[in-house]
Design a protein around this motif. Structure first.
Motif, PDB file in Angstrom:
ATOM      1  N   GLY A 177       0.792  -1.384   0.022  1.00 34.21           N
ATOM      2  CA  GLY A 177       0.002   0.394  -0.101  1.00 34.21           C
ATOM      3  C   GLY A 177       1.487   1.479   0.257  1.00 34.21           C
ATOM      4  O   GLY A 177       0.619   2.095  -0.641  1.00 34.21           O
ATOM      5  N   LEU A 178       2.163   1.361   0.885  1.00 33.30           N
ATOM      6  CA  LEU A 178       2.995   2.289   1.080  1.00 33.30           C
ATOM      7  C   LEU A 178       3.730   2.563  -0.468  1.00 33.30           C
ATOM      8  O   LEU A 178       3.538   3.937  -0.635  1.00 33.30           O
ATOM      9  N   ARG A 179       3.151   1.472  -0.992  1.00 33.28           N
ATOM     10  CA  ARG A 179       4.476   1.677  -2.739  1.00 33.28           C
ATOM     11  C   ARG A 179       3.234   2.707  -3.062  1.00 33.28           C
ATOM     12  O   ARG A 179       3.667   3.494  -4.888  1.00 33.28           O
ATOM     13  N   ILE A 180       1.565   2.327  -3.365  1.00 30.95           N
ATOM     14  CA  ILE A 180       1.309   2.940  -4.357  1.00 30.95           C
ATOM     15  C   ILE A 180       0.629   4.935  -3.405  1.00 30.95           C
ATOM     16  O   ILE A 180       0.632   5.750  -4.489  1.00 30.95           O
ATOM     17  N   ASN A 181       0.326   4.543  -1.770  1.00 28.63           N
ATOM     18  CA  ASN A 181       0.764   5.976  -1.377  1.00 28.63           C
ATOM     19  C   ASN A 181       1.201   5.978  -0.420  1.00 28.63           C
ATOM     20  O   ASN A 181       0.902   5.494   1.120  1.00 28.63           O
ATOM     21  N   PRO A 182       2.641   6.476  -0.046  1.00 27.58           N
ATOM     22  CA  PRO A 182       3.243   6.821   0.452  1.00 27.58           C
ATOM     23  C   PRO A 182       3.391   7.658   2.131  1.00 27.58           C
ATOM     24  O   PRO A 182       4.014   7.599   2.603  1.00 27.58           O
ATOM     25  N   LYS A 183       2.433   8.485   1.140  1.00 24.56           N
ATOM     26  CA  LYS A 183       2.048   9.215   2.861  1.00 24.56           C
ATOM     27  C   LYS A 183       0.741   8.669   3.205  1.00 24.56           C
ATOM     28  O   LYS A 183       0.058   9.685   4.304  1.00 24.56           O
ATOM     29  N   LYS A 184       0.117   7.795   3.528  1.00 26.82           N
ATOM     30  CA  LYS A 184      -1.307   7.122   4.090  1.00 26.82           C
ATOM     31  C   LYS A 184      -0.581   6.851   5.435  1.00 26.82           C
ATOM     32  O   LYS A 184       0.482   5.978   5.143  1.00 26.82           O
ATOM     33  N   VAL A 185      -1.248   8.715   6.606  1.00 31.65           N
ATOM     34  CA  VAL A 185      -0.768   7.937   8.013  1.00 31.65           C
ATOM     35  C   VAL A 185      -0.823   6.516   8.485  1.00 31.65           C
ATOM     36  O   VAL A 185      -0.697   5.902   9.111  1.00 31.65           O
ATOM     37  N   ASP A 186      -2.214   5.681   7.548  1.00 30.94           N
ATOM     38  CA  ASP A 186      -2.799   4.509   8.251  1.00 30.94           C
ATOM     39  C   ASP A 186      -2.148   3.245   8.023  1.00 30.94           C
ATOM     40  O   ASP A 186      -2.066   2.745   8.996  1.00 30.94           O
ATOM     41  N   LEU A 214       4.062  13.048   9.023  1.00 28.27           N
ATOM     42  CA  LEU A 214       3.432  13.205   9.202  1.00 28.27           C
ATOM     43  C   LEU A 214       1.748  13.552   8.851  1.00 28.27           C
ATOM     44  O   LEU A 214       1.364  14.824   8.024  1.00 28.27           O
ATOM     45  N   SER A 215       1.400  13.258  10.564  1.00 31.37           N
ATOM     46  CA  SER A 215       0.066  13.548  10.984  1.00 31.37           C
ATOM     47  C   SER A 215       0.737  14.061  12.329  1.00 31.37           C
ATOM     48  O   SER A 215       0.108  13.046  13.569  1.00 31.37           O
ATOM     49  N   PRO A 216       0.973  15.433  12.675  1.00 30.77           N
ATOM     50  CA  PRO A 216       1.860  15.750  14.426  1.00 30.77           C
ATOM     51  C   PRO A 216       0.761  15.267  15.525  1.00 30.77           C
ATOM     52  O   PRO A 216       0.941  15.393  16.997  1.00 30.77           O
ATOM     53  N   ASN A 217      -1.147  15.450  14.967  1.00 27.66           N
ATOM     54  CA  ASN A 217      -2.085  15.089  16.310  1.00 27.66           C
ATOM     55  C   ASN A 217      -2.448  13.725  16.600  1.00 27.66           C
ATOM     56  O   ASN A 217      -4.161  13.931  16.437  1.00 27.66           O
ATOM     57  N   GLU A 218      -1.865  12.888  15.592  1.00 30.41           N
ATOM     58  CA  GLU A 218      -2.692  11.698  15.680  1.00 30.41           C
ATOM     59  C   GLU A 218      -2.490  10.712  16.797  1.00 30.41           C
ATOM     60  O   GLU A 218      -1.341  10.219  17.068  1.00 30.41           O
ATOM     61  N   ALA A 219      -3.712  11.152  17.567  1.00 28.30           N
ATOM     62  CA  ALA A 219      -3.870   9.756  18.484  1.00 28.30           C
ATOM     63  C   ALA A 219      -3.991   8.749  18.462  1.00 28.30           C
ATOM     64  O   ALA A 219      -2.886   8.545  20.008  1.00 28.30           O
TER      65      ALA A 219
END
Length: 268
Positions: A177-186, A214-219
């Motif tokens: 998945g990260l090869r497709i979308n390397p900025k997807k936090v999940d 990538l997402s500094p507020n990700e609880a």
């Protein structure tokens, strides 16, 4: 386009097609109530057909008026039982209403009618997850990926594989998945969770760090990083992470419980 169809209606006010086309444009513009008005005018003027009721149902669905949506989707199916999208849409409504077995029945029909639509398998995967049939969900997301390499399907299958304790396979899905979308936090969060289960703690922390970059507020990332740090006996750092998770998500029960537990350990 809307102006053109208004002219068409003015020239032929008793022709239902102008209202249908106008409704389609309004639906695309997210003007759902106006779309319903146009479609209903078309119903009064012409012979109703399955696609028209499906469109009306879609407008009601987007307005979260699920009973009205369902009524129209069922009318579409009554006119054409092989309307795959209307069966799929019924399943979507029943999923929203938490009626999972009914949802499954309709999405099964949609797939029987059209077995090459990835949306149908994706929806059935979500329904099977709600029914705790994780193997069924895994198979559905695999079918999605056979049709099209989709990053969401990789993520959903990775999460299901974690539920099945297939952590290595889950990590592989996240990698793909990260090869497709390397900025997807999940992906980083899910991969970190799988690595934590495999006791690869430092690598798990690296993934949570990337998620927070990538997402500094990700609880969720703070909470899970805290869980991993607690396992490494880094209690103060774990407490700090749980506290951050609660700051960003004050009703996050798991993080609150984790913070209170570690606070008690630190006070001993």
């Amino acid at each position: 386009a809307l102006k053109d169809y208004n002219k068409m209606i003015k020239l032929s006010p008793k022709d239902d097609l102008g209202y249908i086309y106008k409704g389609d444009v309004l639906l695309e513009l997210d003007r759902y109530e106006d779309a319903i008005k146009a479609y209903n005018k078309a119903v009064k003027l012409g012979e109703a057909y399955d696609g028209l009721y499906n469109a009306i149902g879609s407008a009601f669905y987007n307005l979260e008026k699920y009973d009205d949506a369902l009524s129209n989707f069922l009318k579409a199916i009554e006119l054409n039982p092989k309307h795959a999208r209307a069966n799929y849409n019924c399943a979507r409504v029943y999923l929203k209403l938490d009626e999972y077995k009914k949802a499954l029945r309709y999405v099964d029909r949609a797939i029987f009618i059209n077995e090459s639509c990835q949306d149908f398998y994706s929806l059935r995967g979500r329904i099977n997850e709600c029914l705790k049939d994780f193997e069924g969900a895994e198979n559905d997301y695999t079918q999605v990926l056979l049709i099209c390499a989709d990053d969401d399907a990789y993520l959903q299958r990775a999460r299901v594989r974690c539920s099945l304790e297939k952590y290595v396979e889950a990590i592989e899905d996240c990698d793909e998945g990260l090869r497709i979308n390397p900025k997807k936090v999940d992906f980083y969060i899910t991969r970190g969770d799988a690595k934590d289960e495999l006791e690869d703690y430092q690598s798990a922390i690296d993934d949570y760090n990337m998620a927070l970059e990538l997402s500094p507020n990700e609880a969720t990332a703070f909470n899970l990083r805290g869980v991993t740090k607690e396992k490494m006996n880094n209690l103060q750092e774990a407490y700090n992470d749980f506290k951050k998770a609660v700051e960003f998500s004050p009703k996050y029960k798991a993080a609150i419980n984790n913070m209170e537990r570690v606070e008690e350990k630190l006070s001993m």
